[in-house]
Write an enzyme that holds these catalytic residues in place. Sequence first.
Site, PDB file in Angstrom:
ATOM      1  N   HIS A 273       0.853  -1.190   0.000  1.00 54.08           N
ATOM      2  CA  HIS A 273       0.000   0.000   0.000  1.00 54.08           C
ATOM      3  C   HIS A 273       0.885   1.234   0.000  1.00 54.08           C
ATOM      4  O   HIS A 273       1.982   1.219   0.567  1.00 54.08           O
ATOM      5  CB  HIS A 273      -0.907  -0.006   1.239  1.00 54.08           C
ATOM      6  CG  HIS A 273      -2.071   0.923   1.142  1.00 54.08           C
ATOM      7  ND1 HIS A 273      -1.971   2.271   1.421  1.00 54.08           N
ATOM      8  CD2 HIS A 273      -3.360   0.706   0.772  1.00 54.08           C
ATOM      9  CE1 HIS A 273      -3.154   2.835   1.239  1.00 54.08           C
ATOM     10  NE2 HIS A 273      -4.005   1.915   0.853  1.00 54.08           N
ATOM     11  N   ASP A 327      -7.714  -5.173  -0.349  1.00 52.60           N
ATOM     12  CA  ASP A 327      -8.167  -5.965  -1.491  1.00 52.60           C
ATOM     13  C   ASP A 327      -7.806  -7.446  -1.381  1.00 52.60           C
ATOM     14  O   ASP A 327      -8.291  -8.254  -2.169  1.00 52.60           O
ATOM     15  CB  ASP A 327      -7.567  -5.406  -2.790  1.00 52.60           C
ATOM     16  CG  ASP A 327      -8.072  -4.012  -3.097  1.00 52.60           C
ATOM     17  OD1 ASP A 327      -9.284  -3.810  -3.042  1.00 52.60           O
ATOM     18  OD2 ASP A 327      -7.245  -3.129  -3.376  1.00 52.60           O
TER      19      ASP A 327
END
Length: 392
Positions: A273, A327
């Site tokens: 991320h 995700d």
Amino acid sequence: MPAQPTVPPPNLEASYVPGLAGIPATRSNISFVDGAQGILEYRGISIEELASHSTFLETAYLLIFGYLPTHPQLHQFETEVNQQRRVKYPIRDMIKCFPDRGHPMDALQACVAGLGLFYPLGEEQLTDERYAREATVNLIAKLPTLVAMFHQMRQGNDPVPPRDDLGHSANFLYMLTGQVPDPRVARIFDVCLILHAEHTVNASTFGALVTASTLADPYTVITAAIGALSGPLHGGANEEALQMFKQIGEADHARTFIEGRLARKEKIMGLGHRVYRTKDPRAVVLQQLVGEMFKIHSPSPFYLTAQAVEAVCVEQLGGKGIYPNVDFYSGLVYEQMGIPTDIFTPVFAMARVAGWLAHWRMQLSDNRIFRPTQIYHGPRDVTYTPLTQRGE
């Protein structure tokens, strides 16, 4: 003599940051992220608390209006959203013209743009609270209907009309599948929406802010945000992570697969991320939701594979601050609910519209149009050559 490229001033060149990474673009009190500690808060409330105790519509109210509603305020907001779920028939006729194989994100973007034609700003001001609330309710209420409607109609079916007796999440799953969901499944989906509702100034939120700064109407603002979300570097990673688990197959194959990808310097979907340097707090909650889903439905054969992938990746990449993001596990949850993989990103948009609208309202409260500069590297003072002198 050919023109020479312009050399930017040294101080301007030194200030250039590709992608504006880490550059503050706005002031906000909507959400807070501490990437090192794995903290995410909405208006100061931790995402874990909201996931445990709140609902999506209550969380949306918190994000948009800045405070938790009282019981009468929440009831009024829920009633308004419930009453605005239906869309006008020309929107349905427009969807009939969409190609069956068109992507649901493109359909959703077109439909939201179309909605704006039915709710024009007119002579009202964007800061008029009545107009702002109407637009807010319309977008939160109608996005799920549009997503479900396109899915049904691309299969040749009539849209499943919304049911007034079902809550926000249960109603979407009903419109999407034609079946009233188990209340436990509806609650899990509601928590998923909470987790995806807001996340500071990501690409789609920045797109919304830039568009809002021009004083475009809110339907145009959300259309722009959906367009940014449709790009593969922003949305769709949960779909690709699920496909990766299926490609790996058995959990025993995870190490060979992941180490091979790492050796080839290929991306591993659902990992890493731009902000977090530890496990995404939303991924922690989603992993718990996977366990809850498997108490209701048969366990996904790919959950063990996902766990094996996480273990190998943490071993190999954890030292670099690369861990599962939101995700990584969400696709497993959605698939168990019967949500098609190409609907995963539209579901993200259904949730994130709350955050987008919160940022839209905040941008208007102290607006200045975005106008960044550039560093020019091209030629200067080039003489025009007539077409007849340019040769064959």
